[in-house]
Design a protein around this motif. Sequence first.
Motif, PDB file in Angstrom:
ATOM      1  N   THR A  56       0.731  -1.230   0.081  1.00 28.99           N
ATOM      2  CA  THR A  56       0.077  -0.039   0.095  1.00 28.99           C
ATOM      3  C   THR A  56       0.812   1.151  -0.129  1.00 28.99           C
ATOM      4  OG1 THR A  56      -2.147   1.069   1.128  1.00 28.99           O
ATOM      5  CG2 THR A  56      -0.064   0.177   2.554  1.00 28.99           C
ATOM      6  N   VAL A  57       0.397   2.484  -0.122  1.00 24.15           N
ATOM      7  CA  VAL A  57       0.865   3.614  -0.050  1.00 24.15           C
ATOM      8  C   VAL A  57       0.393   4.428   1.237  1.00 24.15           C
ATOM      9  CG1 VAL A  57       1.466   5.840  -0.801  1.00 24.15           C
ATOM     10  CG2 VAL A  57       1.262   3.957  -2.515  1.00 24.15           C
ATOM     11  N   GLU A  58       1.611   4.718   2.150  1.00 28.28           N
ATOM     12  CA  GLU A  58       0.947   5.612   3.287  1.00 28.28           C
ATOM     13  C   GLU A  58       0.318   6.512   3.001  1.00 28.28           C
ATOM     14  OE1 GLU A  58       4.297   7.204   5.736  1.00 28.28           O
ATOM     15  OE2 GLU A  58       5.300   8.123   4.330  1.00 28.28           O
ATOM     16  N   SER A  59      -0.597   7.150   3.539  1.00 27.18           N
ATOM     17  CA  SER A  59      -0.844   6.520   5.056  1.00 27.18           C
ATOM     18  C   SER A  59      -2.284   5.826   5.248  1.00 27.18           C
ATOM     19  CB  SER A  59      -0.599   7.370   6.071  1.00 27.18           C
ATOM     20  OG  SER A  59      -1.727   8.368   5.845  1.00 27.18           O
ATOM     21  N   SER A  60      -3.039   6.480   4.189  1.00 28.89           N
ATOM     22  CA  SER A  60      -4.548   6.124   4.557  1.00 28.89           C
ATOM     23  C   SER A  60      -4.830   4.530   4.138  1.00 28.89           C
ATOM     24  CB  SER A  60      -5.409   6.919   3.599  1.00 28.89           C
ATOM     25  OG  SER A  60      -5.473   8.312   4.217  1.00 28.89           O
ATOM     26  N   ILE A  77       3.689  -4.217   3.072  1.00 23.62           N
ATOM     27  CA  ILE A  77       4.773  -3.056   3.094  1.00 23.62           C
ATOM     28  C   ILE A  77       3.931  -1.876   2.664  1.00 23.62           C
ATOM     29  CG2 ILE A  77       6.814  -2.571   1.640  1.00 23.62           C
ATOM     30  CD1 ILE A  77       7.536  -5.366   1.211  1.00 23.62           C
ATOM     31  N   PHE A  78       4.417  -0.807   3.327  1.00 25.49           N
ATOM     32  CA  PHE A  78       3.711   0.457   2.759  1.00 25.49           C
ATOM     33  C   PHE A  78       4.835   1.176   2.123  1.00 25.49           C
ATOM     34  CE2 PHE A  78       4.644   1.418   7.192  1.00 25.49           C
ATOM     35  CZ  PHE A  78       5.313   2.657   7.358  1.00 25.49           C
ATOM     36  N   ALA A  79       4.576   1.878   0.855  1.00 22.82           N
ATOM     37  CA  ALA A  79       5.476   2.643   0.230  1.00 22.82           C
ATOM     38  C   ALA A  79       5.604   3.985   1.102  1.00 22.82           C
ATOM     39  CB  ALA A  79       4.955   2.778  -1.247  1.00 22.82           C
ATOM     40  N   THR A 104       2.689  16.176  -5.878  1.00 22.03           N
ATOM     41  CA  THR A 104       3.150  14.780  -6.343  1.00 22.03           C
ATOM     42  C   THR A 104       4.313  14.532  -5.453  1.00 22.03           C
ATOM     43  OG1 THR A 104       3.268  15.308  -8.604  1.00 22.03           O
ATOM     44  CG2 THR A 104       4.761  13.514  -8.166  1.00 22.03           C
ATOM     45  N   ASN A 105       4.250  13.024  -4.840  1.00 22.04           N
ATOM     46  CA  ASN A 105       5.142  12.446  -3.954  1.00 22.04           C
ATOM     47  C   ASN A 105       5.933  11.535  -4.408  1.00 22.04           C
ATOM     48  OD1 ASN A 105       4.389  13.468  -1.377  1.00 22.04           O
ATOM     49  ND2 ASN A 105       2.288  12.796  -2.138  1.00 22.04           N
ATOM     50  N   ARG A 106       7.288  11.258  -4.222  1.00 31.97           N
ATOM     51  CA  ARG A 106       8.108  10.038  -4.633  1.00 31.97           C
ATOM     52  C   ARG A 106       7.749   9.061  -3.466  1.00 31.97           C
ATOM     53  NH1 ARG A 106      13.419  10.823  -7.462  1.00 31.97           N
ATOM     54  NH2 ARG A 106      11.789  10.982  -9.043  1.00 31.97           N
ATOM     55  N   ILE A 107       7.237   7.903  -4.044  1.00 32.70           N
ATOM     56  CA  ILE A 107       6.904   6.761  -3.059  1.00 32.70           C
ATOM     57  C   ILE A 107       8.337   5.948  -3.081  1.00 32.70           C
ATOM     58  CG2 ILE A 107       4.485   6.916  -2.970  1.00 32.70           C
ATOM     59  CD1 ILE A 107       4.405   4.465  -4.924  1.00 32.70           C
ATOM     60  N   SER A 108       8.616   5.052  -2.077  1.00 27.60           N
ATOM     61  CA  SER A 108       9.720   4.053  -2.263  1.00 27.60           C
ATOM     62  C   SER A 108       9.472   3.097  -1.251  1.00 27.60           C
ATOM     63  CB  SER A 108      10.933   4.784  -1.660  1.00 27.60           C
ATOM     64  OG  SER A 108      10.781   5.140  -0.205  1.00 27.60           O
ATOM     65  N   GLY A 130      -6.153   6.457 -10.062  1.00 27.00           N
ATOM     66  CA  GLY A 130      -5.658   5.430 -10.286  1.00 27.00           C
ATOM     67  C   GLY A 130      -4.099   5.650 -10.055  1.00 27.00           C
ATOM     68  N   GLN A 131      -3.764   6.731  -9.679  1.00 32.49           N
ATOM     69  CA  GLN A 131      -2.243   7.212  -9.749  1.00 32.49           C
ATOM     70  C   GLN A 131      -1.236   6.339  -8.482  1.00 32.49           C
ATOM     71  OE1 GLN A 131      -0.704   9.487 -11.620  1.00 32.49           O
ATOM     72  NE2 GLN A 131      -2.705   8.995 -12.642  1.00 32.49           N
ATOM     73  N   ALA A 132      -2.002   6.265  -7.244  1.00 35.50           N
ATOM     74  CA  ALA A 132      -1.232   5.287  -6.426  1.00 35.50           C
ATOM     75  C   ALA A 132      -1.125   3.974  -6.731  1.00 35.50           C
ATOM     76  CB  ALA A 132      -2.100   5.386  -4.876  1.00 35.50           C
ATOM     77  N   VAL A 133      -2.004   3.338  -7.380  1.00 36.84           N
ATOM     78  CA  VAL A 133      -1.915   2.017  -7.828  1.00 36.84           C
ATOM     79  C   VAL A 133      -0.924   2.022  -9.247  1.00 36.84           C
ATOM     80  CG1 VAL A 133      -3.140   0.115  -8.782  1.00 36.84           C
ATOM     81  CG2 VAL A 133      -4.287   1.028  -7.093  1.00 36.84           C
ATOM     82  N   GLU A 134      -0.901   2.902 -10.052  1.00 34.20           N
ATOM     83  CA  GLU A 134      -0.008   3.259 -10.998  1.00 34.20           C
ATOM     84  C   GLU A 134       1.570   3.175 -10.406  1.00 34.20           C
ATOM     85  OE1 GLU A 134      -0.196   2.739 -14.036  1.00 34.20           O
ATOM     86  OE2 GLU A 134      -2.196   3.092 -14.503  1.00 34.20           O
ATOM     87  N   GLY A 135       1.734   3.881  -9.162  1.00 33.13           N
ATOM     88  CA  GLY A 135       2.953   4.098  -8.800  1.00 33.13           C
ATOM     89  C   GLY A 135       3.610   2.835  -8.272  1.00 33.13           C
ATOM     90  N   MET A 136       2.310   2.049  -7.690  1.00 35.13           N
ATOM     91  CA  MET A 136       2.802   0.769  -7.092  1.00 35.13           C
ATOM     92  C   MET A 136       3.279  -0.298  -8.185  1.00 35.13           C
ATOM     93  SD  MET A 136       0.878   0.102  -3.438  1.00 35.13           S
ATOM     94  CE  MET A 136      -0.925   0.704  -4.043  1.00 35.13           C
ATOM     95  N   LEU A 137       2.680  -0.109  -9.540  1.00 36.91           N
ATOM     96  CA  LEU A 137       2.652  -0.899 -10.531  1.00 36.91           C
ATOM     97  C   LEU A 137       4.028  -0.810 -11.081  1.00 36.91           C
ATOM     98  CD1 LEU A 137      -0.786  -1.046 -12.177  1.00 36.91           C
ATOM     99  CD2 LEU A 137       0.309  -2.955 -11.140  1.00 36.91           C
ATOM    100  N   GLU A 138       4.448   0.596 -11.310  1.00 38.60           N
ATOM    101  CA  GLU A 138       5.991   0.930 -11.607  1.00 38.60           C
ATOM    102  C   GLU A 138       6.775   0.184 -10.718  1.00 38.60           C
ATOM    103  OE1 GLU A 138       8.549   4.965 -11.988  1.00 38.60           O
ATOM    104  OE2 GLU A 138       6.339   5.056 -12.462  1.00 38.60           O
TER     105      GLU A 138
END
Length: 191
Positions: A56-60, A77-79, A104-108, A130-138
Amino acid sequence: MQELNDKIKQFGTVLPGNVLKVDAFLNHQVDPELMLHVGQEFARRFADEGITKIWTVESSGIAPAVMTGLAMKVPVIFARKHKSLTLNSNLYVADVYSYTKKTTNRISISKKYVAPDDKILMIDDFLANGQAVEGMLEIADQAGVHVAGAGIVIEKSFQPGGRELRDRGIRVESLARIKSLAANQIEFEED
Protein backbone atom coordinates in the motif's frame (compact mmCIF):
# COMPACT_ATOMS: atom_id res chain seq x y z
CA MET A 1 -20.01 -4.76 0.97
CA GLN A 2 -23.17 -3.48 2.61
CA GLU A 3 -21.53 -2.61 5.95
CA LEU A 4 -19.13 -0.27 4.15
CA ASN A 5 -21.88 1.28 2.03
CA ASP A 6 -23.88 1.94 5.20
CA LYS A 7 -20.88 3.70 6.82
CA ILE A 8 -20.40 5.82 3.72
CA LYS A 9 -24.09 6.80 3.75
CA GLN A 10 -23.98 7.59 7.46
CA PHE A 11 -20.66 9.45 7.69
CA GLY A 12 -19.56 10.34 4.14
CA THR A 13 -19.54 13.99 3.14
CA VAL A 14 -19.25 15.26 -0.42
CA LEU A 15 -16.80 18.14 -0.80
CA PRO A 16 -16.18 20.36 -3.83
CA GLY A 17 -14.13 18.80 -6.61
CA ASN A 18 -15.72 15.32 -6.38
CA VAL A 19 -14.02 14.58 -3.06
CA LEU A 20 -15.69 12.12 -0.68
CA LYS A 21 -14.71 12.75 2.93
CA VAL A 22 -14.77 9.57 5.03
CA ASP A 23 -12.46 10.58 7.84
CA ALA A 24 -14.95 9.39 10.48
CA PHE A 25 -14.09 5.73 9.81
CA LEU A 26 -11.35 5.28 7.17
CA ASN A 27 -8.65 7.87 6.72
CA HIS A 28 -8.39 9.86 9.94
CA GLN A 29 -10.41 8.17 12.65
CA VAL A 30 -10.34 4.45 11.85
CA ASP A 31 -13.12 1.99 12.66
CA PRO A 32 -11.07 -1.13 13.54
CA GLU A 33 -14.02 -3.52 13.36
CA LEU A 34 -14.95 -2.28 9.90
CA MET A 35 -11.28 -2.49 8.81
CA LEU A 36 -11.13 -6.08 10.10
CA HIS A 37 -14.16 -6.93 7.93
CA VAL A 38 -12.59 -5.10 4.96
CA GLY A 39 -9.41 -7.15 5.37
CA GLN A 40 -11.38 -10.37 5.64
CA GLU A 41 -13.33 -9.53 2.49
CA PHE A 42 -10.17 -8.82 0.47
CA ALA A 43 -8.68 -12.07 1.81
CA ARG A 44 -11.80 -13.93 0.66
CA ARG A 45 -11.75 -12.36 -2.80
CA PHE A 46 -8.04 -13.04 -3.38
CA ALA A 47 -7.83 -16.37 -1.49
CA ASP A 48 -6.78 -18.42 -4.53
CA GLU A 49 -4.07 -16.04 -5.77
CA GLY A 50 -1.13 -17.24 -3.63
CA ILE A 51 -0.47 -13.75 -2.26
CA THR A 52 2.90 -13.42 -0.50
CA LYS A 53 2.86 -9.68 0.31
CA ILE A 54 0.43 -6.79 0.62
CA TRP A 55 1.56 -3.39 -0.66
CA THR A 56 0.00 0.00 0.00
CA VAL A 57 1.00 3.66 0.01
CA GLU A 58 1.20 5.51 3.31
CA SER A 59 -0.85 6.54 5.10
CA SER A 60 -4.56 5.99 4.48
CA GLY A 61 -4.07 2.57 2.93
CA ILE A 62 -2.25 1.19 5.95
CA ALA A 63 -5.29 0.24 8.07
CA PRO A 64 -7.06 -1.84 5.39
CA ALA A 65 -3.73 -3.27 4.21
CA VAL A 66 -2.70 -4.43 7.70
CA MET A 67 -6.08 -6.06 8.29
CA THR A 68 -5.82 -7.79 4.90
CA GLY A 69 -2.31 -8.98 5.76
CA LEU A 70 -3.60 -10.26 9.09
CA ALA A 71 -6.45 -12.15 7.40
CA MET A 72 -4.10 -13.59 4.75
CA LYS A 73 -1.20 -14.16 7.18
CA VAL A 74 1.30 -12.31 4.97
CA PRO A 75 3.52 -9.25 5.57
CA VAL A 76 2.47 -5.73 4.62
CA ILE A 77 4.80 -3.19 3.03
CA PHE A 78 3.77 0.44 2.81
CA ALA A 79 5.47 2.62 0.25
CA ARG A 80 6.89 5.64 2.02
CA LYS A 81 6.11 9.13 0.79
CA HIS A 82 8.77 10.87 2.84
CA LYS A 83 12.48 10.36 3.14
CA SER A 84 13.64 8.52 6.22
CA LEU A 85 16.99 8.39 7.97
CA THR A 86 16.67 4.61 8.16
CA LEU A 87 15.30 4.06 4.64
CA ASN A 88 17.46 6.02 2.26
CA SER A 89 19.21 3.66 -0.15
CA ASN A 90 18.62 0.49 -2.13
CA LEU A 91 15.05 1.52 -2.94
CA TYR A 92 12.50 1.10 -5.67
CA VAL A 93 10.91 4.52 -6.35
CA ALA A 94 8.06 6.04 -8.33
CA ASP A 95 6.35 9.42 -8.49
CA VAL A 96 2.66 9.56 -7.56
CA TYR A 97 0.28 12.47 -8.01
CA SER A 98 -2.34 12.91 -5.26
CA TYR A 99 -5.74 13.96 -6.59
CA THR A 100 -6.95 15.22 -3.19
CA LYS A 101 -3.77 16.97 -2.12
CA LYS A 102 -2.82 18.20 -5.61
CA THR A 103 0.84 17.30 -5.03
CA THR A 104 3.32 14.77 -6.39
CA ASN A 105 5.11 12.49 -3.95
CA ARG A 106 8.02 10.17 -4.58
CA ILE A 107 7.12 6.82 -3.03
CA SER A 108 9.68 4.20 -2.14
CA ILE A 109 9.90 0.57 -1.07
CA SER A 110 13.08 -1.04 0.24
CA LYS A 111 14.53 -3.70 -2.04
CA LYS A 112 15.38 -5.64 1.13
CA TYR A 113 11.77 -6.75 1.59
CA VAL A 114 10.95 -7.61 -2.02
CA ALA A 115 11.71 -10.99 -3.59
CA PRO A 116 11.38 -11.78 -7.30
CA ASP A 117 8.95 -14.62 -6.57
CA ASP A 118 6.59 -12.35 -4.58
CA LYS A 119 2.95 -12.26 -5.56
CA ILE A 120 1.63 -8.83 -4.61
CA LEU A 121 -1.83 -7.64 -3.66
CA MET A 122 -2.05 -3.85 -3.68
CA ILE A 123 -4.51 -2.28 -1.22
CA ASP A 124 -5.65 1.34 -1.12
CA ASP A 125 -8.38 3.36 0.51
CA PHE A 126 -9.55 5.15 -2.67
CA LEU A 127 -9.33 4.68 -6.41
CA ALA A 128 -10.15 7.76 -8.47
CA ASN A 129 -7.56 8.44 -11.16
CA GLY A 130 -5.43 5.43 -10.23
CA GLN A 131 -2.20 7.25 -9.48
CA ALA A 132 -1.30 5.38 -6.27
CA VAL A 133 -1.88 2.00 -7.90
CA GLU A 134 0.06 3.13 -11.00
CA GLY A 135 3.00 4.08 -8.76
CA MET A 136 2.94 0.69 -7.07
CA LEU A 137 2.71 -1.00 -10.49
CA GLU A 138 5.79 0.94 -11.59
CA ILE A 139 7.67 -0.32 -8.53
CA ALA A 140 6.41 -3.86 -9.17
CA ASP A 141 7.77 -3.63 -12.73
CA GLN A 142 11.15 -2.45 -11.41
CA ALA A 143 11.21 -5.34 -8.93
CA GLY A 144 10.00 -7.95 -11.42
CA VAL A 145 7.26 -9.21 -9.08
CA HIS A 146 3.85 -10.55 -10.06
CA VAL A 147 0.85 -8.37 -9.22
CA ALA A 148 -2.28 -10.40 -8.47
CA GLY A 149 -4.50 -7.33 -8.35
CA ALA A 150 -5.67 -4.32 -6.42
CA GLY A 151 -8.10 -4.26 -3.52
CA ILE A 152 -9.79 -0.88 -3.21
CA VAL A 153 -11.96 0.13 -0.28
CA ILE A 154 -13.84 2.88 -2.19
CA GLU A 155 -13.72 3.32 -5.96
CA LYS A 156 -15.05 6.48 -7.58
CA SER A 157 -16.12 4.69 -10.76
CA PHE A 158 -17.08 7.94 -12.49
CA GLN A 159 -13.36 8.77 -12.61
CA PRO A 160 -11.05 6.90 -15.01
CA GLY A 161 -8.65 5.02 -12.69
CA GLY A 162 -10.56 1.77 -12.28
CA ARG A 163 -11.54 1.53 -15.94
CA GLU A 164 -7.96 2.23 -17.10
CA LEU A 165 -6.49 -0.41 -14.75
CA ARG A 166 -9.06 -3.01 -15.82
CA ASP A 167 -8.42 -2.18 -19.50
CA ARG A 168 -4.73 -3.01 -18.85
CA GLY A 169 -5.71 -6.40 -17.45
CA ILE A 170 -5.24 -5.52 -13.77
CA ARG A 171 -7.74 -7.25 -11.52
CA VAL A 172 -9.46 -4.57 -9.43
CA GLU A 173 -11.76 -5.56 -6.56
CA SER A 174 -13.58 -2.58 -5.02
CA LEU A 175 -15.70 -3.01 -1.90
CA ALA A 176 -17.77 0.12 -2.56
CA ARG A 177 -18.21 1.71 -5.98
CA ILE A 178 -19.43 5.29 -6.16
CA LYS A 179 -21.28 6.09 -9.39
CA SER A 180 -21.73 9.80 -8.74
CA LEU A 181 -21.24 12.58 -6.20
CA ALA A 182 -23.39 15.05 -8.18
CA ALA A 183 -25.54 17.52 -6.25
CA ASN A 184 -23.70 16.49 -3.04
CA GLN A 185 -25.43 13.10 -3.14
CA ILE A 186 -23.60 9.77 -2.88
CA GLU A 187 -24.88 7.37 -5.53
CA PHE A 188 -23.57 3.79 -5.51
CA GLU A 189 -23.04 1.50 -8.51
CA GLU A 190 -25.50 -1.36 -8.57
CA ASP A 191 -23.80 -4.76 -8.42
